[in-house]
Design a protein around this motif. Structure first.
Motif, PDB file in Angstrom:
ATOM      1  N   HIS A  66       0.819  -1.206   0.000  1.00  0.00           N
ATOM      2  CA  HIS A  66       0.000   0.000   0.000  1.00  0.00           C
ATOM      3  C   HIS A  66       0.855   1.259   0.000  1.00  0.00           C
ATOM      4  CE1 HIS A  66       0.296  -0.687   4.501  1.00  0.00           C
ATOM      5  NE2 HIS A  66       0.725   0.549   4.398  1.00  0.00           N
ATOM      6  N   LYS A  67       0.193   2.373  -0.267  1.00  0.00           N
ATOM      7  CA  LYS A  67       0.835   3.678  -0.233  1.00  0.00           C
ATOM      8  C   LYS A  67       0.182   4.529   0.846  1.00  0.00           C
ATOM      9  CE  LYS A  67       1.957   3.772  -5.186  1.00  0.00           C
ATOM     10  NZ  LYS A  67       1.774   4.530  -6.454  1.00  0.00           N
ATOM     11  N   VAL A  68       0.940   5.466   1.366  1.00  0.00           N
ATOM     12  CA  VAL A  68       0.432   6.387   2.379  1.00  0.00           C
ATOM     13  C   VAL A  68       0.665   7.811   1.887  1.00  0.00           C
ATOM     14  CG1 VAL A  68       0.652   7.202   4.753  1.00  0.00           C
ATOM     15  CG2 VAL A  68       0.906   4.769   4.249  1.00  0.00           C
ATOM     16  N   ALA A  69      -0.387   8.593   1.871  1.00  0.00           N
ATOM     17  CA  ALA A  69      -0.254   9.992   1.473  1.00  0.00           C
ATOM     18  C   ALA A  69       0.395  10.784   2.601  1.00  0.00           C
ATOM     19  CB  ALA A  69      -1.628  10.567   1.148  1.00  0.00           C
ATOM     20  N   PHE A  70       1.005  11.913   2.252  1.00  0.00           N
ATOM     21  CA  PHE A  70       1.491  12.842   3.271  1.00  0.00           C
ATOM     22  C   PHE A  70       1.386  14.255   2.717  1.00  0.00           C
ATOM     23  CE2 PHE A  70       5.338  11.756   0.863  1.00  0.00           C
ATOM     24  CZ  PHE A  70       5.916  12.999   0.634  1.00  0.00           C
ATOM     25  N   GLU A  71       1.327  15.216   3.616  1.00  0.00           N
ATOM     26  CA  GLU A  71       1.269  16.618   3.212  1.00  0.00           C
ATOM     27  C   GLU A  71       2.199  17.438   4.090  1.00  0.00           C
ATOM     28  OE1 GLU A  71      -1.893  20.313   2.506  1.00  0.00           O
ATOM     29  OE2 GLU A  71      -2.624  18.272   2.879  1.00  0.00           O
ATOM     30  N   ILE A  72       2.968  18.307   3.467  1.00  0.00           N
ATOM     31  CA  ILE A  72       3.813  19.265   4.183  1.00  0.00           C
ATOM     32  C   ILE A  72       3.168  20.628   3.987  1.00  0.00           C
ATOM     33  CG2 ILE A  72       6.097  20.312   4.326  1.00  0.00           C
ATOM     34  CD1 ILE A  72       7.249  17.641   3.348  1.00  0.00           C
ATOM     35  N   PHE A  73       2.843  21.270   5.098  1.00  0.00           N
ATOM     36  CA  PHE A  73       1.928  22.412   5.072  1.00  0.00           C
ATOM     37  C   PHE A  73       2.499  23.558   5.896  1.00  0.00           C
ATOM     38  CE2 PHE A  73      -1.930  24.552   6.776  1.00  0.00           C
ATOM     39  CZ  PHE A  73      -2.542  24.888   5.573  1.00  0.00           C
ATOM     40  N   GLY A  74       2.634  24.722   5.273  1.00  0.00           N
ATOM     41  CA  GLY A  74       3.105  25.903   5.979  1.00  0.00           C
ATOM     42  C   GLY A  74       1.956  26.631   6.644  1.00  0.00           C
ATOM     43  N   PHE A  75       2.137  26.956   7.932  1.00  0.00           N
ATOM     44  CA  PHE A  75       1.066  27.620   8.675  1.00  0.00           C
ATOM     45  C   PHE A  75       1.674  28.522   9.737  1.00  0.00           C
ATOM     46  CE2 PHE A  75      -2.196  27.732  12.065  1.00  0.00           C
ATOM     47  CZ  PHE A  75      -3.278  28.206  11.329  1.00  0.00           C
ATOM     48  N   ARG A  76       1.365  29.810   9.658  1.00  0.00           N
ATOM     49  CA  ARG A  76       1.838  30.808  10.618  1.00  0.00           C
ATOM     50  C   ARG A  76       3.352  30.745  10.821  1.00  0.00           C
ATOM     51  NH1 ARG A  76      -2.881  30.497  15.321  1.00  0.00           N
ATOM     52  NH2 ARG A  76      -4.622  31.090  13.970  1.00  0.00           N
ATOM     53  N   LYS A  78       5.417  28.312  10.405  1.00  0.00           N
ATOM     54  CA  LYS A  78       5.983  27.012  10.746  1.00  0.00           C
ATOM     55  C   LYS A  78       5.587  25.986   9.690  1.00  0.00           C
ATOM     56  CE  LYS A  78       6.070  25.852  15.135  1.00  0.00           C
ATOM     57  NZ  LYS A  78       5.656  25.531  16.528  1.00  0.00           N
ATOM     58  N   LEU A  79       6.393  24.944   9.592  1.00  0.00           N
ATOM     59  CA  LEU A  79       6.167  23.901   8.602  1.00  0.00           C
ATOM     60  C   LEU A  79       5.758  22.617   9.320  1.00  0.00           C
ATOM     61  CD1 LEU A  79       6.406  24.001   5.534  1.00  0.00           C
ATOM     62  CD2 LEU A  79       8.706  23.033   5.746  1.00  0.00           C
ATOM     63  N   PHE A  80       4.626  22.060   8.903  1.00  0.00           N
ATOM     64  CA  PHE A  80       4.097  20.850   9.528  1.00  0.00           C
ATOM     65  C   PHE A  80       4.047  19.714   8.509  1.00  0.00           C
ATOM     66  CE2 PHE A  80       2.356  24.307  12.047  1.00  0.00           C
ATOM     67  CZ  PHE A  80       2.515  23.852  13.348  1.00  0.00           C
ATOM     68  N   LEU A  81       4.274  18.512   9.009  1.00  0.00           N
ATOM     69  CA  LEU A  81       4.129  17.293   8.216  1.00  0.00           C
ATOM     70  C   LEU A  81       2.933  16.523   8.753  1.00  0.00           C
ATOM     71  CD1 LEU A  81       4.993  14.944   6.313  1.00  0.00           C
ATOM     72  CD2 LEU A  81       6.548  14.202   8.144  1.00  0.00           C
ATOM     73  N   LEU A  82       1.964  16.251   7.880  1.00  0.00           N
ATOM     74  CA  LEU A  82       0.774  15.500   8.258  1.00  0.00           C
ATOM     75  C   LEU A  82       0.798  14.153   7.542  1.00  0.00           C
ATOM     76  CD1 LEU A  82       0.051  18.650   8.440  1.00  0.00           C
ATOM     77  CD2 LEU A  82      -2.321  17.911   8.378  1.00  0.00           C
ATOM     78  N   VAL A  83       0.732  13.084   8.318  1.00  0.00           N
ATOM     79  CA  VAL A  83       0.732  11.735   7.754  1.00  0.00           C
ATOM     80  C   VAL A  83      -0.546  11.031   8.202  1.00  0.00           C
ATOM     81  CG1 VAL A  83       1.977   9.570   7.499  1.00  0.00           C
ATOM     82  CG2 VAL A  83       3.254  11.683   7.943  1.00  0.00           C
ATOM     83  N   PRO A  84      -1.486  10.796   7.294  1.00  0.00           N
ATOM     84  CA  PRO A  84      -2.747  10.140   7.664  1.00  0.00           C
ATOM     85  C   PRO A  84      -2.574   8.634   7.818  1.00  0.00           C
ATOM     86  CG  PRO A  84      -2.753  10.647   5.338  1.00  0.00           C
ATOM     87  CD  PRO A  84      -1.474  11.213   5.887  1.00  0.00           C
ATOM     88  N   ALA A  85      -1.993   8.244   8.944  1.00  0.00           N
ATOM     89  CA  ALA A  85      -1.725   6.833   9.232  1.00  0.00           C
ATOM     90  C   ALA A  85      -1.533   6.678  10.729  1.00  0.00           C
ATOM     91  CB  ALA A  85      -0.478   6.360   8.481  1.00  0.00           C
ATOM     92  N   GLY A  86      -1.455   5.445  11.188  1.00  0.00           N
ATOM     93  CA  GLY A  86      -1.176   5.178  12.588  1.00  0.00           C
ATOM     94  C   GLY A  86       0.245   5.560  12.955  1.00  0.00           C
ATOM     95  N   LYS A  87       0.550   5.536  14.254  1.00  0.00           N
ATOM     96  CA  LYS A  87       1.840   6.025  14.741  1.00  0.00           C
ATOM     97  C   LYS A  87       3.024   5.297  14.118  1.00  0.00           C
ATOM     98  CE  LYS A  87       0.222   7.485  19.327  1.00  0.00           C
ATOM     99  NZ  LYS A  87       0.389   7.278  20.789  1.00  0.00           N
ATOM    100  N   LYS A  88       2.950   3.980  14.028  1.00  0.00           N
ATOM    101  CA  LYS A  88       4.086   3.194  13.550  1.00  0.00           C
ATOM    102  C   LYS A  88       4.433   3.524  12.105  1.00  0.00           C
ATOM    103  CE  LYS A  88       5.766  -1.574  13.239  1.00  0.00           C
ATOM    104  NZ  LYS A  88       5.437  -3.006  13.495  1.00  0.00           N
ATOM    105  N   VAL A  89       3.425   3.530  11.238  1.00  0.00           N
ATOM    106  CA  VAL A  89       3.656   3.840   9.829  1.00  0.00           C
ATOM    107  C   VAL A  89       4.054   5.300   9.662  1.00  0.00           C
ATOM    108  CG1 VAL A  89       2.559   4.032   7.562  1.00  0.00           C
ATOM    109  CG2 VAL A  89       2.148   2.020   8.982  1.00  0.00           C
ATOM    110  N   ALA A  90       3.375   6.196  10.380  1.00  0.00           N
ATOM    111  CA  ALA A  90       3.688   7.623  10.282  1.00  0.00           C
ATOM    112  C   ALA A  90       5.131   7.896  10.685  1.00  0.00           C
ATOM    113  CB  ALA A  90       2.733   8.425  11.158  1.00  0.00           C
ATOM    114  N   ARG A  91       5.602   7.202  11.716  1.00  0.00           N
ATOM    115  CA  ARG A  91       6.986   7.380  12.163  1.00  0.00           C
ATOM    116  C   ARG A  91       7.972   6.965  11.073  1.00  0.00           C
ATOM    117  NH1 ARG A  91       6.861   4.111  16.232  1.00  0.00           N
ATOM    118  NH2 ARG A  91       5.856   5.625  17.599  1.00  0.00           N
TER     119      ARG A  91
END
Length: 211
Positions: A66-76, A78-91
């Motif tokens: 499978h594949k997991v999407a991710f998004e890197i998003f600038g906000f105020r 700061k730069l955030f990484l959002l990974v829509p997955a459980g902790k283990k896969v996201a890590r």
């Protein structure tokens, strides 16, 4: 024969910080260069779309189908990484991005005072208190139909630190949110709804925290 991969539907989301938003061009360049190289890593990263303030990509987990999407998003700023997955896969995805780009990736935090804001957003179904000042206890969990209406909740709320909360928001969505910015949607959310919810409702709470 080309193997087909299944996109994992986001029922959970983990949020990380990558520092200042000025790092986005370097991260974009490194990810695009890495996608073109012949890497044999267990995770292959690719950029799907990019803008001035964000980029979206996909991480292919070799051998897991499978594949997991991710998004890197600038906000105020700061730069955030959002990974829509459980902790283990996201890590694993966060580590792969850090190694490829050379950018430090840290867990985003939602301290107790920020989690308290969520308590006013709807009906609290479960809460875990930490640093409990009762001999023999370290953490206390309360669960019920309206936890925040109880006297014991009010007593612990004044004296303890909130570690995790499950609440139903005003739109009827049931969410679990931890102080290490792990989010679980117990309600069924279609497509990218969970990512949008995290960006709109939760990122503002973390944006003011120091790097």
């Amino acid at each position: 024969m080309v193997k087909e991969y299944e996109i994992v539907m986001p029922s959970a989301c983990k949020v990380y910080e990558l520092g200042d938003v000025s790092k986005l061009p370097l991260i974009r360049e490194a990810l695009e260069a890495g996608a073109k190289s012949e890497r044999s890593d267990s995770i292959k990263l690719a950029v799907l779309e990019s803008s001035r303030t964000s980029l979206r990509g996909v991480a292919e987990l070799a051998g897991e189908g499978h594949k997991v999407a991710f998004e890197i998003f600038g906000f105020r700023g700061k730069l955030f990484l959002l990974v829509p997955a459980g902790k283990k896969v996201a890590r694993r995805v966060a580590k792969a991005i850090s190694e490829l780009t050379g950018v430090e990736v840290r867990e985003a935090v939602l301290p107790s005072r920020k989690l308290e804001v969520l308590l006013a957003e709807g009906v609290v179904k479960l809460v875990i208190f930490d640093m409990v000042r009762i001999p023999g206890l370290r953490r206390v969990m309360l669960t019920g139909d309206a936890v925040s209406d109880t006297e014991i909740f009010k007593e612990l709320f004044q004296a303890c630190v909130i570690k995790y909360v499950v609440f139903e928001d005003r739109e009827g969505i049931l969410l679990g949110v931890s102080d290490s910015f792990s989010v679980v949607a117990f309600s069924r959310l279609a497509g990218e709804d969970l990512l949008e919810l995290v960006k709109e409702k939760l990122l503002p709470l973390a944006a003011g925290e120091p790097w």
